[in-house]
Design a protein around this motif. Sequence first.
Motif, PDB file in Angstrom:
ATOM      1  N   VAL A   1    -100.922 -69.653 -15.829  1.00 47.92           N
ATOM      2  CA  VAL A   1    -100.849 -70.448 -14.595  1.00 47.92           C
ATOM      3  C   VAL A   1    -101.612 -69.746 -13.479  1.00 47.92           C
ATOM      4  CG1 VAL A   1     -99.301 -71.415 -12.840  1.00 47.92           C
ATOM      5  CG2 VAL A   1     -98.637 -71.466 -15.253  1.00 47.92           C
ATOM      6  N   LYS A   2    -101.478 -68.429 -13.389  1.00 47.26           N
ATOM      7  CA  LYS A   2    -102.209 -67.649 -12.376  1.00 47.26           C
ATOM      8  C   LYS A   2    -103.718 -67.753 -12.579  1.00 47.26           C
ATOM      9  CE  LYS A   2    -101.031 -63.450 -11.357  1.00 47.26           C
ATOM     10  NZ  LYS A   2    -100.602 -62.038 -11.509  1.00 47.26           N
ATOM     11  N   ALA A   3    -104.165 -67.699 -13.815  1.00 51.50           N
ATOM     12  CA  ALA A   3    -105.600 -67.770 -14.112  1.00 51.50           C
ATOM     13  C   ALA A   3    -106.183 -69.097 -13.674  1.00 51.50           C
ATOM     14  CB  ALA A   3    -105.825 -67.549 -15.604  1.00 51.50           C
ATOM     15  N   ALA A   4    -105.388 -70.157 -13.773  1.00 53.22           N
ATOM     16  CA  ALA A   4    -105.858 -71.489 -13.384  1.00 53.22           C
ATOM     17  C   ALA A   4    -105.796 -71.708 -11.875  1.00 53.22           C
ATOM     18  CB  ALA A   4    -105.020 -72.553 -14.097  1.00 53.22           C
ATOM     19  N   ASP A   5    -105.007 -70.895 -11.180  1.00 52.85           N
ATOM     20  CA  ASP A   5    -104.829 -71.052  -9.731  1.00 52.85           C
ATOM     21  C   ASP A   5    -104.668 -69.662  -9.108  1.00 52.85           C
ATOM     22  OD1 ASP A   5    -104.444 -72.165  -7.268  1.00 52.85           O
ATOM     23  OD2 ASP A   5    -102.659 -73.321  -7.788  1.00 52.85           O
ATOM     24  N   PRO A   6    -105.735 -68.850  -9.138  1.00 57.83           N
ATOM     25  CA  PRO A   6    -105.633 -67.420  -8.802  1.00 57.83           C
ATOM     26  C   PRO A   6    -105.384 -67.104  -7.331  1.00 57.83           C
ATOM     27  CG  PRO A   6    -107.919 -68.037  -9.185  1.00 57.83           C
ATOM     28  CD  PRO A   6    -107.096 -69.230  -9.553  1.00 57.83           C
ATOM     29  N   GLU A   7    -105.499 -68.076  -6.451  1.00 54.86           N
ATOM     30  CA  GLU A   7    -105.321 -67.796  -5.026  1.00 54.86           C
ATOM     31  C   GLU A   7    -103.851 -67.695  -4.619  1.00 54.86           C
ATOM     32  OE1 GLU A   7    -107.416 -70.649  -2.703  1.00 54.86           O
ATOM     33  OE2 GLU A   7    -109.391 -70.113  -3.494  1.00 54.86           O
ATOM     34  N   ARG A   8    -102.951 -68.069  -5.498  1.00 52.46           N
ATOM     35  CA  ARG A   8    -101.541 -68.110  -5.127  1.00 52.46           C
ATOM     36  C   ARG A   8    -100.845 -66.751  -5.321  1.00 52.46           C
ATOM     37  NH1 ARG A   8     -99.665 -73.194  -4.031  1.00 52.46           N
ATOM     38  NH2 ARG A   8    -101.105 -74.865  -4.647  1.00 52.46           N
ATOM     39  N   THR A   9     -99.987 -66.403  -4.384  1.00 51.62           N
ATOM     40  CA  THR A   9     -99.094 -65.259  -4.530  1.00 51.62           C
ATOM     41  C   THR A   9     -97.916 -65.704  -5.388  1.00 51.62           C
ATOM     42  OG1 THR A   9     -99.697 -64.291  -2.389  1.00 51.62           O
ATOM     43  CG2 THR A   9     -97.543 -63.683  -3.297  1.00 51.62           C
ATOM     44  N   VAL A  10     -97.601 -64.930  -6.412  1.00 50.53           N
ATOM     45  CA  VAL A  10     -96.518 -65.309  -7.315  1.00 50.53           C
ATOM     46  C   VAL A  10     -95.201 -64.712  -6.819  1.00 50.53           C
ATOM     47  CG1 VAL A  10     -95.651 -65.289  -9.678  1.00 50.53           C
ATOM     48  CG2 VAL A  10     -98.114 -65.419  -9.260  1.00 50.53           C
ATOM     49  N   VAL A  11     -94.309 -65.595  -6.427  1.00 44.58           N
ATOM     50  CA  VAL A  11     -92.983 -65.217  -5.933  1.00 44.58           C
ATOM     51  C   VAL A  11     -91.984 -65.518  -7.039  1.00 44.58           C
ATOM     52  CG1 VAL A  11     -91.202 -65.646  -4.204  1.00 44.58           C
ATOM     53  CG2 VAL A  11     -93.632 -65.716  -3.548  1.00 44.58           C
ATOM     54  N   ALA A  12     -91.328 -64.480  -7.548  1.00 45.96           N
ATOM     55  CA  ALA A  12     -90.401 -64.639  -8.666  1.00 45.96           C
ATOM     56  C   ALA A  12     -88.964 -64.438  -8.208  1.00 45.96           C
ATOM     57  CB  ALA A  12     -90.729 -63.649  -9.773  1.00 45.96           C
ATOM     58  N   TYR A  13     -88.136 -65.414  -8.488  1.00 52.91           N
ATOM     59  CA  TYR A  13     -86.703 -65.240  -8.299  1.00 52.91           C
ATOM     60  C   TYR A  13     -86.286 -64.037  -9.138  1.00 52.91           C
ATOM     61  CZ  TYR A  13     -81.928 -67.101  -7.549  1.00 52.91           C
ATOM     62  OH  TYR A  13     -80.630 -67.301  -7.165  1.00 52.91           O
ATOM     63  N   ILE A  14     -85.366 -63.242  -8.650  1.00 49.78           N
ATOM     64  CA  ILE A  14     -84.972 -62.022  -9.355  1.00 49.78           C
ATOM     65  C   ILE A  14     -84.402 -62.319 -10.743  1.00 49.78           C
ATOM     66  CG2 ILE A  14     -82.621 -61.888  -8.442  1.00 49.78           C
ATOM     67  CD1 ILE A  14     -83.203 -58.803  -8.097  1.00 49.78           C
ATOM     68  N   ASN A  15     -83.956 -63.558 -10.959  1.00 53.31           N
ATOM     69  CA  ASN A  15     -83.444 -63.979 -12.264  1.00 53.31           C
ATOM     70  C   ASN A  15     -84.591 -64.176 -13.249  1.00 53.31           C
ATOM     71  OD1 ASN A  15     -81.530 -64.566 -10.157  1.00 53.31           O
ATOM     72  ND2 ASN A  15     -80.348 -65.735 -11.629  1.00 53.31           N
ATOM     73  N   THR A  16     -85.303 -63.104 -13.528  1.00 56.36           N
ATOM     74  CA  THR A  16     -86.431 -63.098 -14.453  1.00 56.36           C
ATOM     75  C   THR A  16     -86.411 -61.785 -15.224  1.00 56.36           C
ATOM     76  OG1 THR A  16     -87.754 -62.347 -12.551  1.00 56.36           O
ATOM     77  CG2 THR A  16     -88.049 -64.630 -13.227  1.00 56.36           C
ATOM     78  N   THR A  17     -87.044 -61.757 -16.378  1.00 57.63           N
ATOM     79  CA  THR A  17     -87.070 -60.536 -17.185  1.00 57.63           C
ATOM     80  C   THR A  17     -88.005 -59.498 -16.561  1.00 57.63           C
ATOM     81  OG1 THR A  17     -88.922 -61.296 -18.535  1.00 57.63           O
ATOM     82  CG2 THR A  17     -86.694 -61.906 -19.278  1.00 57.63           C
ATOM     83  N   ALA A  18     -87.832 -58.251 -16.971  1.00 59.12           N
ATOM     84  CA  ALA A  18     -88.714 -57.182 -16.503  1.00 59.12           C
ATOM     85  C   ALA A  18     -90.158 -57.461 -16.925  1.00 59.12           C
ATOM     86  CB  ALA A  18     -88.251 -55.841 -17.059  1.00 59.12           C
ATOM     87  N   SER A  19     -90.340 -57.979 -18.119  1.00 60.74           N
ATOM     88  CA  SER A  19     -91.681 -58.299 -18.607  1.00 60.74           C
ATOM     89  C   SER A  19     -92.364 -59.317 -17.703  1.00 60.74           C
ATOM     90  CB  SER A  19     -91.600 -58.833 -20.040  1.00 60.74           C
ATOM     91  OG  SER A  19     -92.870 -59.259 -20.494  1.00 60.74           O
ATOM     92  N   LEU A  20     -91.658 -60.358 -17.318  1.00 60.50           N
ATOM     93  CA  LEU A  20     -92.242 -61.372 -16.437  1.00 60.50           C
ATOM     94  C   LEU A  20     -92.540 -60.797 -15.058  1.00 60.50           C
ATOM     95  CD1 LEU A  20     -93.169 -64.173 -15.719  1.00 60.50           C
ATOM     96  CD2 LEU A  20     -90.777 -64.891 -15.519  1.00 60.50           C
ATOM     97  N   LYS A  21     -91.701 -59.907 -14.576  1.00 54.88           N
ATOM     98  CA  LYS A  21     -91.913 -59.318 -13.252  1.00 54.88           C
ATOM     99  C   LYS A  21     -93.228 -58.534 -13.176  1.00 54.88           C
ATOM    100  CE  LYS A  21     -87.073 -58.868 -11.710  1.00 54.88           C
ATOM    101  NZ  LYS A  21     -86.317 -59.516 -12.783  1.00 54.88           N
ATOM    102  N   THR A  22     -93.742 -58.072 -14.313  1.00 53.25           N
ATOM    103  CA  THR A  22     -94.981 -57.282 -14.300  1.00 53.25           C
ATOM    104  C   THR A  22     -96.181 -58.097 -13.843  1.00 53.25           C
ATOM    105  OG1 THR A  22     -95.516 -57.752 -16.628  1.00 53.25           O
ATOM    106  CG2 THR A  22     -94.150 -55.814 -16.180  1.00 53.25           C
ATOM    107  N   VAL A  23     -96.116 -59.433 -13.923  1.00 55.63           N
ATOM    108  CA  VAL A  23     -97.259 -60.269 -13.521  1.00 55.63           C
ATOM    109  C   VAL A  23     -96.969 -61.017 -12.220  1.00 55.63           C
ATOM    110  CG1 VAL A  23     -98.085 -60.512 -15.882  1.00 55.63           C
ATOM    111  CG2 VAL A  23     -96.522 -62.233 -14.960  1.00 55.63           C
ATOM    112  N   CYS A  24     -95.905 -60.616 -11.508  1.00 54.59           N
ATOM    113  CA  CYS A  24     -95.529 -61.259 -10.251  1.00 54.59           C
ATOM    114  C   CYS A  24     -95.810 -60.322  -9.076  1.00 54.59           C
ATOM    115  CB  CYS A  24     -94.051 -61.655 -10.279  1.00 54.59           C
ATOM    116  SG  CYS A  24     -93.665 -62.810 -11.615  1.00 54.59           S
TER     117      CYS A  24
END
Length: 310
Positions: free
Chosen positions: A100-123
């Motif tokens: 999703v980031k690659a398709a829309d790279p201008e966006r800052t990714v805001v992750a709710y804390i209810n996410t895995t550590a692995s997912l947090k690495t790309v946020c």
Amino acid sequence: MTVRELQDEILKLKKETNTAILAHCYQAREIVEIADFTGDSYKLSVDAKGISAENILFCGVHFMAETAKMLSPQKHVYLANKNAGCPMAEQMDAEMISAVKAADPERTVVAYINTTASLKTVCDVCVTSSSALKIVKALDNDKILFIPDCNLGDYVKKNCPEKDIKLLNGGCPTHAKVTEKEVLDAKAEHPEALFLVHPECQPKVTALADYVGSTTGIMDFAKKSDAKEFIIGTETSIAEHLQYECPDKKFYPVTKDIVCHNMKITTLPDIYNSLLAISGKGGEAFEILMDDDLITKARRCIDEMIRLGG
């Protein structure tokens, strides 16, 4: 062994093993009573960072214990029940969000804390329900990708119209299943009660609220309010905790079905057995183990959350 006797044994073992017990607000009353720190995800994240104890025993779900480990990598962090997961945290993964980031790279990714550590690495930054609006407003970039909870994201979007916020279809199944009809029925049954709701609920539900906020926010509002009756639109344990703390007021769960079974899976015997294992006297403990690279990459968005949300 009675509940009180088991609590006393836990308190002894906690001291012997130099262990701090962190309990999320959704835990049962008998667990909250023996915890060193209680609160919502954000408060416990901050608490974890400042703990001096050698060991941390987390009574919550897996991603919360991961967060504690990230913030205190030198400590031993344990999850009281290894099967306590979070359906929302497992809805999206790093590969999906990277695409999703690659398709829309201008966006800052805001992750709710209810996410895995692995997912947090790309946020870029984490948020909790108590800090989401403040943090999104503080970001320099106006283009935001908010994941995974679209209901919390919708609440932030409506209260932060100056930002271009993109949402994906995800969220908390426990909060999302509360219906508009259930709220209207509860209001009809308790016409004098204020309706306090968590922003993970559907927009039609939050639109009926007298107050929208995090778990801690809901509890603080109810304690400070001059009102005497409240309908609580979050996990049923919050109505129970508030009834203990404010016996002169009345609290009604919006529905008996708003129960987080992953939170409720943790029991006092789980805590007792974990502490026994930590002390080397038997039992079993589930330790959170993460390599340094994962901790470094995932922690960046947690540190940013604490910086912007503090």
